[in-house]
Design a protein around this motif. Structure first.
Motif, PDB file in Angstrom:
ATOM      1  N   ASP A  34      41.874  35.473  41.529  1.00  0.00           N
ATOM      2  CA  ASP A  34      40.599  35.743  42.199  1.00  0.00           C
ATOM      3  C   ASP A  34      40.822  36.552  43.479  1.00  0.00           C
ATOM      4  O   ASP A  34      40.040  37.468  43.783  1.00  0.00           O
ATOM      5  CB  ASP A  34      39.890  34.432  42.549  1.00  0.00           C
ATOM      6  N   LEU A  35      41.864  36.218  44.225  1.00  0.00           N
ATOM      7  CA  LEU A  35      42.150  36.940  45.468  1.00  0.00           C
ATOM      8  C   LEU A  35      42.481  38.396  45.180  1.00  0.00           C
ATOM      9  O   LEU A  35      41.976  39.303  45.863  1.00  0.00           O
ATOM     10  CB  LEU A  35      43.313  36.273  46.211  1.00  0.00           C
ATOM     11  N   ARG A  36      43.286  38.635  44.169  1.00  0.00           N
ATOM     12  CA  ARG A  36      43.646  40.029  43.858  1.00  0.00           C
ATOM     13  C   ARG A  36      42.405  40.821  43.447  1.00  0.00           C
ATOM     14  O   ARG A  36      42.236  41.978  43.868  1.00  0.00           O
ATOM     15  CB  ARG A  36      44.702  40.088  42.757  1.00  0.00           C
ATOM     16  N   GLN A  37      41.557  40.225  42.648  1.00  0.00           N
ATOM     17  CA  GLN A  37      40.331  40.932  42.232  1.00  0.00           C
ATOM     18  C   GLN A  37      39.446  41.244  43.441  1.00  0.00           C
ATOM     19  O   GLN A  37      38.867  42.338  43.535  1.00  0.00           O
ATOM     20  CB  GLN A  37      39.579  40.092  41.205  1.00  0.00           C
ATOM     21  N   LEU A  38      39.356  40.295  44.382  1.00  0.00           N
ATOM     22  CA  LEU A  38      38.592  40.543  45.603  1.00  0.00           C
ATOM     23  C   LEU A  38      39.212  41.687  46.397  1.00  0.00           C
ATOM     24  O   LEU A  38      38.497  42.597  46.860  1.00  0.00           O
ATOM     25  CB  LEU A  38      38.556  39.270  46.455  1.00  0.00           C
TER      26      LEU A  38
END
Length: 442
Positions: A183-187
């Motif tokens: 999720d962090l990478r996508q953000l």
């Protein structure tokens, strides 16, 4: 000749940049620093001229407090501090969401003011903080050659498949949940794309003929200057960097402090230096656990409390030196171990002094920097939110009795960083002065 230094209005950014500029000053040349009013005293302390330049809403003359910030920035700071208490991924996500306002603040107005500063100063060389994106837009769109200084860990400039704000490596003590990392990478990818659009829109307005960027976080100046020891940077990542030079460190000379001199002169047990930096000293819970751990050791402690009230640290032994701010460079020179949040200034200053570290990383590039120290055995890393006083004490005991082979390698790195200081390396690169050029920079 004239050197123009462009810096955000933060002491943690200005100190290393100003230190690099001392090489020009010592050569009898003019140095002008473009920065905000909060750090005016630091500019004058170095003996430089100052051009007023506001690069963002916030400022920090040495210890930051949310209540001292302008409306909006105060809430942002409180949100950041709260995120550090929840964990690493939560902190990185909070920082990513604020990135556009934080790093590309009012880009057209700032860029045009930077162009006016350049017109007034007429510099022969320019160095600019890598994170001053609006200022770098001005220089790039105007064709002004400049050195782009990455003050933080080199991962602040993305290469290869990296995404800004997403640590390329993690220390062993911090292993976030894989789904949270996804999720962090996508953000961070969404933020990168939005940020790059903002960069390209501003660039097209400033210079319609300029080539658009594919990733604004990967953009750099004519010469990339990394305030970091090349010896700790992976060779495979070094190969991906654009034209660059590793400066090693930018360690300033501090004025004598009579109280500190007297404390150092008393001698006795080994010294442990503690600082969580100008921002993260707000984490009184972490500092209190560190203090509890240290009370169980036969050591003398110099602790920079920052924005943490002294009474939250528990009983302070008479042998300790505790102040809101301390001369870090001076104390590291006499210390056996340092306890730090892993900010790049603290890390490079400790390495220059040959001091191993207990690192408690909390944000941005501190995780990658901590992992590098761990890999080199120059430090150990713990999770600041979960490490107990007993765990902290155990690690400190190991660092106080550092393996002789590791100690020898650390001393060799210290010798390398002091033999050719970062300021001389920076000037050699930007002026082409072969008399001060280090072989590593060729």
């Amino acid at each position: 000749m004239t050197l123009l230094v462009i810096s955000p209005d933060y002491a943690s950014h200005l100190y290393p940049l100003a230190t690099l500029a001392t090489a020009w000053q010592q050569a009898g040349e003019r140095v002008v620093v473009a920065t905000g009013p909060a750090t005016d005293a630091i500019v004058r302390q170095f003996g430089f001229e100052r051009e007023n330049l506001v690069l963002g809403r916030g400022s920090n003359p040495g210890v930051i407090r949310a209540e001292d910030q302008p409306r909006g920035e105060d809430d942002s700071l409180r949100g950041f501090f709260d995120a550090t208490r929840r964990g690493a991924v939560e902190t990185l996500a909070f920082q990513a969401a604020a990135r556009g306002d934080d790093l590309l603040w009012d880009p057209l107005a700032v860029a045009r003011e930077v162009q006016r500063v350049v017109e007034r100063v007429r510099p022969d060389q320019v160095v600019v903080d890598h994170l001053a994106f609006s200022a770098r837009l001005a220089l790039r769109s105007s064709g002004v050659r400049h050195g782009d200084v990455v003050i933080g860990h080199p991962s602040a400039l993305t290469v290869g498949g990296e995404v800004y704000g997403y640590p390329p490596v993690w220390p062993q003590a911090l292993r976030p949940d894989p789904s949270a990392l996804t999720d962090l990478r996508q953000l961070c990818e969404r933020v990168r794309d939005n940020f790059t659009k903002q960069w390209n829109d501003a660039l097209a307005t400033l210079n319609p003929g300029a080539a658009a960027s594919e990733d604004a976080f990967a953009e750099t100046g004519d010469v990339l200057l990394l305030n970091y020891p090349g010896e700790l940077h992976p060779a495979e990542r070094t190969a991906l960097l654009p034209t660059h030079a590793f400066l090693g460190s930018a360690v300033r000379t501090e004025a004598r402090d009579p109280e500190v001199d007297a404390w150092l002169a008393t001698g006795g047990a080994p010294i442990i230096y503690v600082s969580l930096g100008s921002f993260l000293s707000v984490r009184s819970d972490v500092l209190a656990r560190i203090a509890e751990a240290l009370r169980g050791l036969d050591v003398r402690v110099a602790l920079a409390s920052g924005s943490t009230p002294r009474d939250l640290l528990g009983t302070i032994p008479e042998s300790w030196l505790v102040r809101e701010m301390l001369p870090q460079v001076t104390l590291l020179a006499s210390s056996t171990v340092a306890v730090t949040h892993g900010g790049n200034n603290s890390v490079t200053e400790a390495l220059t002094a040959g001091v191993p570290m207990l690192v408690l990383p909390m944000s941005t590039d501190q995780f990658a920097g901590a992992a590098a120290l761990e890999d080199a055995n120059f430090g150990e890393v713990l999770d600041p939110n979960s490490a107990t006083p007993d765990e902290l004490r155990t690690v400190l005991e190991r660092l106080l009795s550092l393996d002789p082979d590791v100690r020898a390698r650390l001393e060799a790195l210290s010798d390398s960083l002091t033999t050719q200081p970062g300021a001389l390396r920076a000037r050699a690169v930007l002026t082409g002065d072969t008399q001060v050029r280090d072989p590593e920079l060729a």
